[in-house]
Write a protein that holds these residues in place. Structure first.
Motif, PDB file in Angstrom:
ATOM      1  N   ASP A 149       0.821  -1.200   0.000  1.00  0.00           N
ATOM      2  CA  ASP A 149       0.000   0.000   0.000  1.00  0.00           C
ATOM      3  C   ASP A 149       0.865   1.263   0.000  1.00  0.00           C
ATOM      4  O   ASP A 149       2.065   1.226   0.226  1.00  0.00           O
ATOM      5  N   TRP A 150       0.200   2.392  -0.251  1.00  0.00           N
ATOM      6  CA  TRP A 150       0.905   3.664  -0.353  1.00  0.00           C
ATOM      7  C   TRP A 150       1.622   4.027   0.932  1.00  0.00           C
ATOM      8  O   TRP A 150       2.683   4.638   0.917  1.00  0.00           O
ATOM      9  N   ASP A 151       1.013   3.672   2.059  1.00  0.00           N
ATOM     10  CA  ASP A 151       1.616   4.016   3.342  1.00  0.00           C
ATOM     11  C   ASP A 151       2.977   3.348   3.505  1.00  0.00           C
ATOM     12  O   ASP A 151       3.984   3.993   3.796  1.00  0.00           O
ATOM     13  N   GLU A 152       3.011   2.055   3.247  1.00  0.00           N
ATOM     14  CA  GLU A 152       4.255   1.297   3.357  1.00  0.00           C
ATOM     15  C   GLU A 152       5.290   1.816   2.347  1.00  0.00           C
ATOM     16  O   GLU A 152       6.465   1.985   2.665  1.00  0.00           O
ATOM     17  N   PHE A 153       4.812   2.093   1.154  1.00  0.00           N
ATOM     18  CA  PHE A 153       5.702   2.612   0.116  1.00  0.00           C
ATOM     19  C   PHE A 153       6.303   3.959   0.532  1.00  0.00           C
ATOM     20  O   PHE A 153       7.484   4.224   0.312  1.00  0.00           O
ATOM     21  N   GLY A 154       5.477   4.791   1.170  1.00  0.00           N
ATOM     22  CA  GLY A 154       5.948   6.094   1.635  1.00  0.00           C
ATOM     23  C   GLY A 154       7.114   5.960   2.605  1.00  0.00           C
ATOM     24  O   GLY A 154       8.128   6.651   2.495  1.00  0.00           O
ATOM     25  N   TRP A 155       6.982   5.036   3.529  1.00  0.00           N
ATOM     26  CA  TRP A 155       8.053   4.798   4.505  1.00  0.00           C
ATOM     27  C   TRP A 155       9.315   4.289   3.834  1.00  0.00           C
ATOM     28  O   TRP A 155      10.429   4.667   4.162  1.00  0.00           O
ATOM     29  N   MET A 156       9.096   3.425   2.866  1.00  0.00           N
ATOM     30  CA  MET A 156      10.214   2.832   2.135  1.00  0.00           C
ATOM     31  C   MET A 156      11.008   3.933   1.400  1.00  0.00           C
ATOM     32  O   MET A 156      12.238   3.979   1.448  1.00  0.00           O
ATOM     33  N   LEU A 157      10.262   4.801   0.739  1.00  0.00           N
ATOM     34  CA  LEU A 157      10.886   5.884  -0.018  1.00  0.00           C
ATOM     35  C   LEU A 157      11.599   6.844   0.931  1.00  0.00           C
ATOM     36  O   LEU A 157      12.684   7.346   0.642  1.00  0.00           O
ATOM     37  N   CYS A 158      10.976   7.061   2.072  1.00  0.00           N
ATOM     38  CA  CYS A 158      11.531   7.956   3.079  1.00  0.00           C
ATOM     39  C   CYS A 158      12.873   7.427   3.591  1.00  0.00           C
ATOM     40  O   CYS A 158      13.857   8.165   3.674  1.00  0.00           O
ATOM     41  N   VAL A 159      12.921   6.143   3.915  1.00  0.00           N
ATOM     42  CA  VAL A 159      14.163   5.529   4.401  1.00  0.00           C
ATOM     43  C   VAL A 159      15.258   5.658   3.344  1.00  0.00           C
ATOM     44  O   VAL A 159      16.394   6.042   3.633  1.00  0.00           O
ATOM     45  N   GLU A 160      14.887   5.374   2.111  1.00  0.00           N
ATOM     46  CA  GLU A 160      15.862   5.454   1.019  1.00  0.00           C
ATOM     47  C   GLU A 160      16.371   6.889   0.853  1.00  0.00           C
ATOM     48  O   GLU A 160      17.574   7.111   0.652  1.00  0.00           O
ATOM     49  N   ALA A 161      15.456   7.844   0.966  1.00  0.00           N
ATOM     50  CA  ALA A 161      15.851   9.253   0.810  1.00  0.00           C
ATOM     51  C   ALA A 161      16.799   9.683   1.928  1.00  0.00           C
ATOM     52  O   ALA A 161      17.787  10.377   1.685  1.00  0.00           O
ATOM     53  N   ILE A 162      16.512   9.262   3.147  1.00  0.00           N
ATOM     54  CA  ILE A 162      17.384   9.625   4.272  1.00  0.00           C
ATOM     55  C   ILE A 162      18.773   9.037   4.066  1.00  0.00           C
ATOM     56  O   ILE A 162      19.790   9.698   4.305  1.00  0.00           O
ATOM     57  N   LYS A 163      18.811   7.799   3.583  1.00  0.00           N
ATOM     58  CA  LYS A 163      20.110   7.168   3.325  1.00  0.00           C
ATOM     59  C   LYS A 163      20.901   7.928   2.275  1.00  0.00           C
ATOM     60  O   LYS A 163      22.128   7.913   2.262  1.00  0.00           O
ATOM     61  N   ARG A 164      20.185   8.578   1.384  1.00  0.00           N
ATOM     62  CA  ARG A 164      20.864   9.327   0.324  1.00  0.00           C
ATOM     63  C   ARG A 164      21.187  10.771   0.721  1.00  0.00           C
ATOM     64  O   ARG A 164      21.729  11.524  -0.062  1.00  0.00           O
ATOM     65  N   GLY A 165      20.795  11.159   1.932  1.00  0.00           N
ATOM     66  CA  GLY A 165      21.160  12.500   2.408  1.00  0.00           C
ATOM     67  C   GLY A 165      20.034  13.513   2.361  1.00  0.00           C
ATOM     68  O   GLY A 165      20.271  14.723   2.376  1.00  0.00           O
TER      69      GLY A 165
END
Ligand SMILES: [Zn+2]
Length: 436
Positions: free
Chosen positions: A258-274
């Protein structure tokens, strides 16, 4: 000449040279020969390195898991390994830990060689081929032709799916730990500008629980994160043609959850990228409600850019609804509105849609969403709601990208590769890091 002899020969006054001095070789043949010579030298070096490694037959072997003494069962067990330099065969001690039951080869553990199957860098190549090729058969062909890796389509599938699955689990674990409050570290050198792109697309899946013909349509979510170096240019405000800052080093996140889970996933990836440290942050997407929510939940600090291509698609939809496809009126209206949108004249664009909406009339209750009245009426809301994301002259002057093409490409690629099992999409994640 075997590798040892070759290594000995190349120690002389560059023995490899004579090999290349053969008459009547053209450039392509010279390149092939030089490359083959280089590869043999590299193999020879690597093999002698493995032979001299102290972990090959350590005097006091220890269990890599619990630290107890490892009982050597075979002093010279054979291991075949597929690497970027071709197939290798080497021998090393292999043992078992009597305390914890762990079995291992100390050399493999010391060098990060997986217990079975190809080496790490070969796995990366396999995953990349599996993710980008149309089929596993084609991936196997590409691997043999381009990298000299000989595998069957089935082997390519098993390896890439295994890697993809492990990676997906690793990511799910990261998201879980982040949601439970554990911080995630960013890179040492945060980017100047970080761009988060998100998109959803329909893809057809064929899953075990899904027996009907053709499979079911599901919505897939794909995000991309990249850094870019924008060049400010005030003149780009008025420019007719524009190319925003180019993406460097894209990372993908994709999910069918779902979008909620995807949002968290994208967020984690973005934080890892700075994302947190980046000076400038952009979020590029369509203006659909699911994406708005995702942005507000996770990327509120970013400047929102409504993907130019989505915006234009909506305009085109309005024009078709108002005048019918392939009409001169449509073409003229669309051209006019597109120019206004490009120049940031939002009020004029919205007035234009309102005018056509008033002309065709208000939607009736329960009217189908494909009806011109509904399309025009809804788009008044769409353009009003996404106003802040459509200041294209300013975005151009900043040198920012204005399109989400990066993610859309990935959605298409996904769709193409997802005609099989659920695991296949994870394969794409395994090759998620690519230079542009
Ligand atoms: Zn142990």
């Amino acid at each position: 000449m075997d590798e040892k002899e070759f290594l000995a020969a190349s120690r002389g006054e560059f023995g490899g040279m004579g090999y290349l001095m053969t008459k009547d070789l053209n450039m392509a043949e010279l390149v092939a020969r030089a490359e083959a010579a280089g590869k043999r030298l590299a193999r020879a070096l690597l093999l002698s390195r493995l032979e001299q490694d102290p972990h090959r037959n350590p005097a006091e072997p220890f269990c890599g898991r619990c630290g107890a003494k490892l009982r050597i069962q075979e002093a010279a067990q054979r291991r075949e390994l597929s690497t970027a330099l071709g197939e290798f065969e080497y021998q090393r001690a292999y043992g078992v830990c009597d305390r914890c039951g762990h079995t291992a080869a100390p050399l493999d553990e010391a060098l990060g060689i997986p217990p079975f199957g190809p080496s790490v860098e070969t796995r990366q190549k396999i995953c990349h081929a599996a993710a980008t090729a149309r089929s596993f058969e084609m991936a196997a062909e590409i691997l043999e032709e381009q990298a000299g890796i000989k595998l069957s389509a089935k082997q390519v599938r098993v390896i890439s799916e295994t890697e993809g699955k492990a990676l997906a689990e690793e990511r799910a674990q990261e998201v879980k730990s982040f949601r439970s409050g554990k911080p995630i570290a960013g890179p040492e050198q945060p980017p100047e500008l970080i761009v988060v792109v998100a998109d959803g697309g329909r893809i057809q899946t064929r899953q075990a629980d899904d027996e009907q013909e053709g499979g079911a349509w599901k919505e897939d979510k794909v995000g991309a994160i990249y850094e870019a170096t924008p060049r400010k240019d005030p003149e780009a405000r008025e420019a007719e043609k524009y190319e925003g800052a180019r993406a460097q080093m894209k990372t993908f996140a994709a999910s069918m959850t779902d979008w909620d889970e995807f949002g968290w996933m994208l967020c984690v990836e973005a934080i890892k990228r700075g994302y947190v440290q980046a000076k400038e942050k952009l979020f590029i997407s369509d203006g659909a409600q699911s994406l708005r929510t995702l942005r507000q939940d996770h990327f509120n600090g970013a400047t929102f850019i409504l993907d130019w291509y989505h915006a234009v698609e909506h305009l085109s939809g309005c024009g078709k609804a108002a005048f019918g496809e392939n009409t001169d009126e449509y073409a003229a209206w669309y051209k006019k509105m597109k120019t206004k949108l490009w120049l940031g004249e939002l009020d004029a664009v919205i007035r234009g849609i309102e005018k056509e909406s008033a002309r065709v009339g208000k939607p009736q209750p329960k009217e189908h969403e494909s009806s011109p009245r509904v399309i025009l009426h809804r788009n008044i809301g769409y353009f009003n709601d996404n106003r802040d994301g459509m200041d294209y002259p300013r975005f151009r002057a900043e040198g920012w990208p204005i399109g989400s093409g990066v993610a859309e490409g990935a959605v298409k690629q996904f769709g193409m590769r997802l005609k099989g099992s659920e695991n296949q999409k994870r394969v794409l994640q395994a090759s998620r890091q690519r230079e542009v």
